[in-house]
Write a protein that holds these residues in place. Structure first.
Motif, mmCIF file in Angstrom:
data_model
loop_
_atom_site.group_PDB
_atom_site.id
_atom_site.type_symbol
_atom_site.label_atom_id
_atom_site.label_comp_id
_atom_site.label_asym_id
_atom_site.label_seq_id
_atom_site.Cartn_x
_atom_site.Cartn_y
_atom_site.Cartn_z
ATOM 1 N N GLN A 123 67.374 56.962 -63.105
ATOM 2 C CA GLN A 123 67.328 57.983 -62.143
ATOM 3 C C GLN A 123 66.025 58.432 -61.771
ATOM 4 N N ILE A 124 65.686 58.894 -60.625
ATOM 5 C CA ILE A 124 64.303 59.093 -60.128
ATOM 6 C C ILE A 124 63.675 60.062 -60.764
ATOM 7 N N ALA A 145 61.664 49.301 -62.669
ATOM 8 C CA ALA A 145 62.459 49.799 -61.630
ATOM 9 C C ALA A 145 63.117 48.633 -60.818
ATOM 10 N N ILE A 146 64.362 48.416 -60.508
ATOM 11 C CA ILE A 146 65.042 47.586 -59.845
ATOM 12 C C ILE A 146 66.022 48.184 -58.441
ATOM 13 N N HIS A 147 66.053 47.161 -57.694
ATOM 14 C CA HIS A 147 66.921 47.578 -56.290
ATOM 15 C C HIS A 147 67.268 46.329 -55.878
ATOM 16 N N LYS A 148 68.526 46.113 -56.021
ATOM 17 C CA LYS A 148 69.398 44.956 -55.563
ATOM 18 C C LYS A 148 68.801 43.642 -56.174
ATOM 19 N N PHE A 149 67.889 43.253 -55.183
ATOM 20 C CA PHE A 149 67.139 41.724 -55.613
ATOM 21 C C PHE A 149 65.806 42.060 -56.046
ATOM 22 N N GLN A 150 65.274 43.091 -55.852
ATOM 23 C CA GLN A 150 63.875 43.426 -56.051
ATOM 24 C C GLN A 150 63.547 44.406 -57.317
ATOM 25 N N GLY A 151 62.273 44.023 -57.775
ATOM 26 C CA GLY A 151 61.784 44.979 -58.997
ATOM 27 C C GLY A 151 60.547 45.111 -58.923
ATOM 28 N N GLN A 152 59.940 46.229 -59.538
ATOM 29 C CA GLN A 152 58.535 46.752 -59.633
ATOM 30 C C GLN A 152 58.289 46.747 -61.099
ATOM 31 N N PRO A 178 68.916 55.722 -54.288
ATOM 32 C CA PRO A 178 70.344 55.236 -54.806
ATOM 33 C C PRO A 178 70.146 54.466 -56.037
ATOM 34 N N SER A 179 70.860 54.522 -57.014
ATOM 35 C CA SER A 179 70.790 53.798 -58.456
ATOM 36 C C SER A 179 71.625 52.743 -58.177
ATOM 37 N N CYS A 180 71.545 51.861 -59.237
ATOM 38 C CA CYS A 180 72.325 50.552 -59.427
ATOM 39 C C CYS A 180 73.732 50.645 -59.090
ATOM 40 N N ALA A 181 74.334 51.809 -59.622
ATOM 41 C CA ALA A 181 75.786 52.093 -59.513
ATOM 42 C C ALA A 181 76.249 52.451 -58.195
ATOM 43 N N GLU A 182 75.326 52.929 -57.272
ATOM 44 C CA GLU A 182 75.502 53.199 -55.715
ATOM 45 C C GLU A 182 75.175 51.998 -55.046
ATOM 46 N N ASN A 183 74.025 51.059 -55.304
ATOM 47 C CA ASN A 183 73.431 50.091 -54.552
ATOM 48 C C ASN A 183 73.988 48.678 -54.942
ATOM 49 N N GLY A 184 74.194 48.592 -56.318
ATOM 50 C CA GLY A 184 74.670 47.122 -56.487
ATOM 51 C C GLY A 184 73.339 46.657 -56.969
ATOM 52 N N VAL A 185 73.534 45.565 -58.015
ATOM 53 C CA VAL A 185 72.541 44.907 -58.437
ATOM 54 C C VAL A 185 72.468 43.362 -58.938
ATOM 55 N N LEU A 186 71.820 42.183 -58.550
ATOM 56 C CA LEU A 186 72.020 41.113 -59.248
ATOM 57 C C LEU A 186 71.868 40.963 -60.506
ATOM 58 N N GLY A 187 72.813 40.363 -61.468
ATOM 59 C CA GLY A 187 72.768 40.613 -62.821
ATOM 60 C C GLY A 187 71.500 40.226 -63.641
#
Lengths: 247, 77
Positions: A123-124, A145-152, A178-187
Motif C-alpha cells: 500500500q502506498i 515495489a512491483i507493478h504487473k511486470f515491472q519492479g523498482q 493500485p495494488s497487486c490485488a487490483e492490478n494483477g502481477v506476474l508470479g
C-alpha cells in the motif's frame, strides 16, 4: 558454519562477514510477494535476528507468488506460517513475528529494535509511513515495489542519502496507485525484486559493492531491460527530518 | 522526441514509448505539457521525469538527444 561455507570462502565475506551477518537485525515489513524471497535468502544467509511484520492471513490467491506458503497455510496468519517454514530452513536464526499491520502507532516501537528495514508492503500510504519512521529513527530502508511486470528497488535514508520522498515527494491518494490485488502481477516478478532487495541488505551489512542509495533500479520482466536512475536529494527531506526531530 | 513510459502510464497511453514530433519547447515542463496535451489520459497521474537516467526538476533544459522517461510510483508488494 558448514552451511555458510560457500559464502565464507568469498573474500568479500569471510568469517568476519559471517559474524557481521549473525550480529545483524533486519525487519521485513510485509510477508507477501516481496517478503517471501527477502526472508528466505536472509534466513539462509544467516542474518542473526529477523523481524516479520504482517497482520494478514494466507489466501489461495497468494500462492502463485508468495512461495513461502503452501495450500495448508490458507487462512492462517502469514507471520506464523513464515516463521515455521523459515525456522526449518535455518534454526539458528532468531525470528520475531508481529502479527499486526504496521501503523503510525506501532512503527517506531517495532523498528527501533532493528538495524535495517525492508519494505515489502502493498500500500502506498504504508510506504510513506515506513519512510518517515526510518528517517526519524535513522534506519536505512530497503525499498522494493512491483507493478504487473515491472519492479523498482532502491535504498533510502542510507548514510544521509535520499529518501522515498525525494523520489515521490507528495503522497498520492490511496486509490490512485493500485495494488497487486487490483492490478494483477506476474508470479515470478516479486522473486526478481525481492532477491534484489535481499542483495542490498547483504551489501549494507557486509559493506561490499555499491549500495543502491541515490539510485532507483527499474526492471521490466517483459523485456528483461533495466535502468539505474539517479535520485537527487530534495530540500523537502531536510525540512521533513527537522519537523520529525522537533516533534 | 521519444519518451519511455513505465507502469500505469504506459497502460494509460496504450504504449511504452511515445513520440512527440512537433515539440518546440525548451524545458521538461514544456515537454510534460506537450505530452499531456497529446495524451490527456496522463493528466492527473503522478510521475517523475528522468532526463538521461537522472531525476530532474521540470525547469531543466532539454536537448535533442536526451533520453526521457516518465516514472510513476508502484504500490504492489
Amino acid at each position: 558454519m558448514e552451511q555458510y561455507s560457500r559464502q565464507i570462502i568469498l573474500p568479500e565475506i569471510g568469517l568476519i562477514g559471517q559474524e557481521k551477518l549473525a550480529a545483524a537485525k533486519v525487519l521485513v515489513v510485509g510477508a507477501g510477494g516481496l517478503g517471501s524471497p527477502v526472508l528466505q535468502y536472509l534466513v539462509a544467509a544467516g542474518v542473526g535476528k529477523i523481524g516479520i511484520v504482517d497482520g494478514d492471513v494466507v489466501a489461495v490467491s497468494n500462492l502463485h507468488r508468495q512461495v513461502l506458503y503452501t495450500p495448508t497455510d490458507v487462512g492462517k496468519p502469514k507471520v506464523l506460517c513464515a516463521q515455521n517454514q523459515l525456522q526449518k530452513h535455518n534454526p539458528e536464526v532468531l525470528i520475531d513475528v508481529y502479527n499486526v499491520f504496521i501503523s503510525a502507532k506501532n512503527a517506531a516501537e517495532i523498528i527501533a529494535n532493528y538495524h535495517i528495514v525492508v519494505d515489502g508492503t502493498d500500500q502506498i500510504a504504508v510506504r510513506y509511513l515506513l519512510n518517515d519512521a526510518c528517517v526519524n529513527l535513522g534506519k536505512p530502508l530497503v525499498y522494493g515495489a512491483i507493478h504487473k511486470f515491472q519492479g523498482q528497488v532502491s535504498v533510502f535514508n542510507f548514510l544521509g542519502g535520499p529518501t522515498y520522498r525525494d523520489l515521490f515527494p507528495d503522497e498520492p491518494a490511496e486509490d490512485s496507485i493500485p495494488s497487486c490485488a487490483e492490478n494483477g502481477v506476474l508470479g515470478i516478478l516479486p522473486g526478481f525484486v525481492g532477491v534484489a532487495q535481499a542483495n542490498e541488505v547483504l551489501k549494507i551489512i557486509l559493506n561490499f559493492g555499491n549500495v543502491l542509495s541515490g539510485k532507483l533500479w527499474v526492471f521490466d520482466a517483459k523485456t528483461m531491460c533495466s535502468e539505474l536512475i539517479e535520485i537527487v536529494s530534495q530540500s523537502y527531506t531536510e525540512k521533513n527530518t527537522e519537523i520529525h526531530r522537533e516533534n | 522526441m521519444k519518451i519511455n513510459l513505465y507502469g500505469m502510464l504506459a497502460e494509460a497511453a496504450g504504449t511504452a514509448q511515445i513520440e512527440i514530433d512537433d515539440f518546440n519547447g525548451e524545458t521538461l515542463g514544456d515537454l510534460r505539457n506537450a505530452v499531456e496535451s497529446k495524451f490527456p489520459q496522463l493528466k492527473n497521474k503522478m510521475y517523475k521525469i528522468a532526463q538521461n537516467r537522472k531525476l530532474v526538476n521540470e525547469n531543466e533544459k532539454l536537448t535533442e538527444h536526451d533520453e526521457i522517461a516518465f516514472l510513476p510510483p508502484f504500490a504492489g508488494g
